[in-house]
Scaffold this motif. Structure first.
Motif, PDB file in Angstrom:
ATOM      1  N   ARG A  63     -49.751 -33.157  23.307  1.00  0.00           N
ATOM      2  CA  ARG A  63     -49.594 -34.312  22.415  1.00  0.00           C
ATOM      3  C   ARG A  63     -50.296 -34.059  21.093  1.00  0.00           C
ATOM      4  N   MET A  81     -56.287 -35.029  14.717  1.00  0.00           N
ATOM      5  CA  MET A  81     -56.489 -36.398  15.195  1.00  0.00           C
ATOM      6  C   MET A  81     -57.950 -36.779  15.069  1.00  0.00           C
ATOM      7  N   LYS A  82     -58.173 -38.019  14.669  1.00  0.00           N
ATOM      8  CA  LYS A  82     -59.557 -38.520  14.652  1.00  0.00           C
ATOM      9  C   LYS A  82     -59.984 -38.784  16.088  1.00  0.00           C
ATOM     10  N   THR A 128     -58.793 -42.148  17.457  1.00  0.00           N
ATOM     11  CA  THR A 128     -57.365 -42.132  17.730  1.00  0.00           C
ATOM     12  C   THR A 128     -57.089 -41.399  19.031  1.00  0.00           C
ATOM     13  N   SER A 172     -57.883 -43.465  22.011  1.00  0.00           N
ATOM     14  CA  SER A 172     -56.822 -44.450  22.286  1.00  0.00           C
ATOM     15  C   SER A 172     -55.644 -43.784  22.969  1.00  0.00           C
ATOM     16  N   LEU A 173     -55.316 -42.562  22.539  1.00  0.00           N
ATOM     17  CA  LEU A 173     -54.191 -41.843  23.153  1.00  0.00           C
ATOM     18  C   LEU A 173     -54.485 -41.540  24.613  1.00  0.00           C
ATOM     19  N   ALA A 195     -54.132 -44.600  26.695  1.00  0.00           N
ATOM     20  CA  ALA A 195     -52.731 -44.984  26.923  1.00  0.00           C
ATOM     21  C   ALA A 195     -52.089 -44.088  27.978  1.00  0.00           C
TER      22      ALA A 195
END
Lengths: 204, 235
Positions: A70, A82-83, A86, A89-90, A93
């Protein structure tokens, strides 16, 4: 025995002054038998983002492969890394997607975010995020780790002192847990460099 | 010309290498009301004519410029109902991105996904292309951005652009007037002057619509009173 204790693991991440450290043990076991003493639990997503995965080793490896997939696509589409927030959060999910047949993993995420501000968080196996300002722990040795970190942690430690603190916390905690140990693997990350070190502890 | 024999199925190429339905869609766009956008140094402005079919229409109920997210807005030229469908899809995609990453979607990503939707309708069975071109204005970490998306699904980043009926005059006017270091207010004035160029009748806050986004990263449509104020400054 719980599925989370099948392989054994210990993970800890700590925040310092403009830096962070993430450390794990090196044992891979099948219940009581040790089968590897150099098992990698902490993975680099990019130079300022690391994830440690505790719990069932097969799920940890598969989850890591999915996350790297991803992230690589994200990098290609958005032309940036990506931070850490972030990424957390990924991960949350992705874990929740498997709410009724979860990955038996507990991730520990550590990174440097906007303006190199350290970020750490952990979550349970179905994606409940837990942010912290000081330290986060995971694995079979987590209870000992909580105690050791609480006692040894100070805010705003520099990289070298942070390394000493996290190493002592890790080694003393895994000594009280039969399923984790066989040394330690510590990454100390500052805005300019990543220092990877192997610790020699009680090899049992 | 051989092209007309291939104009029945939009998924069939004509001998000249075109998809004729897309050409027709662009014609639909070209006969729509003029809209334009200008990227300033500290923001973006988009504007459109709002000519209503009769004076009996309640102009407050018609809003041609819409938000896709708090920091991205869009305007169109072409068929209004097609625009509504695209706005709905884009808003959903923006929210899906936010649900996954807990971050506002970057303008380029949203534009790309909207363009992908428009392209899908040029390569599927039983559907027709959208009869709109969009001008997407947004402000994110990369600064102010302005994109045009066509019925074919191609998208372009513009410093200033126009679409619809008066496109060639408007673009010539913008080419002359555009400067790299324009401020947002200057851009709004330039946008109004460009619209005025091809406007039939008396321009007022009731028959044009203007949307702006500045450093605050909040896209909003100006009220008719604010538009009238800008119009007075321009006179």
């Amino acid at each position: 025995m719980s599925i989370f204790e099948y392989n054994g693991s210990a993970l800890v991440a700590m925040v310092g002054k403009n830096c962070f450290a993430i450390a794990s043990d090196r044992r891979l076991g099948v219940q009581l038998q040790t089968i590897a003493t150099d098992f990698q639990r902490i993975y680099r997503i990019h130079d300022k983002l690391f994830i440690g995965l505790s719990g069932l080793a097969t799920d940890a490896q598969t989850l890591y492969q999915r996350l790297v997939f991803r992230h690589k696509l994200y990098q290609l589409r958005e032309e940036r890394d990506m931070k850490p927030e972030t990424f957390a959060s990924l991960v949350s999910a992705i874990l929740y997607e498997k709410r009724f047949g979860p990955y038996f993993c507990q991730p520990v995420i550590a990174g440097l975010g906007e303006e190199d501000k350290p970020f750490i968080c952990t979550m349970d196996s179905i994606g409940a995020k837990e942010l912290a300002k000081d330290f986060v722990v995971a694995g079979t040795a987590s209870e000992s780790l909580y105690g050791a970190c609480e006692a040894m942690f100070k805010p705003d430690m520099e990289a070298e002192e942070l390394f000493e603190t996290i190493s002592q916390a890790l080694l003393s905690s895994v000594d009280r847990d039969c399923l984790s140990g066989w040394g330690g693997h510590v990454y100390v990350v500052t805005p300019t460099e990543v220092k990877e070190r192997i610790l020699k502890g009680r090899m049992d | 010309m051989g092209d007309s024999q291939y104009s029945f199925s939009l998924t069939t190429f004509s001998p000249s290498g075109k998809l004729v339905q897309i050409e027709h869609a662009l014609t639909a766009v070209g006969s729509g009301q003029t809209s334009l956008g200008i990227k300033a140094a500290n923001g973006v402005v988009i504007a459109t004519e709002k000519k209503l079919p009769s004076i009996l229409v309640d102009e407050t109920s018609v809003q041609k410029i819409q938000n896709l997210t708090p920091n991205i807005g869009v305007v169109y030229s072409g068929m209004g109902p097609d625009f509504r469908v695209l706005v709905r899809k884009s808003r959903k995609q923006a929210e899906q991105y936010h649900r996954l990453y807990k971050e506002p979607v970057p303008v380029t990503q949203l534009v790309r996904e909207t363009a992908t939707v428009m392209q899908e309708f040029t390569q599927s069975g039983g559907v027709r292309p959208f009869g709109v071109s969009l001008l997407v204005a947004g402000y994110d970490d990369k600064g102010p951005q302005l994109y045009q998306v066509d019925p074919s699904g191609s998208y372009f980043s513009w410093k200033a652009s126009a679409m619809g009926k008066n496109v060639s005059n408007a673009k010539t006017f913008l080419e002359k007037r555009y400067t790299e270091d324009m401020e947002l207010d200057d851009a709004v004035h330039t946008a109004i002057l460009t619209l005025k160029e091809g406007f039939e009748g008396q321009i007022s806050g009731k028959n044009i619509e203007i949307g702006i986004i500045g450093n605050d990263r909040k896209f909003r449509v100006l009220s008719p009173a604010e538009v009238d104020d800008y119009l007075q400054e321009v006179e």
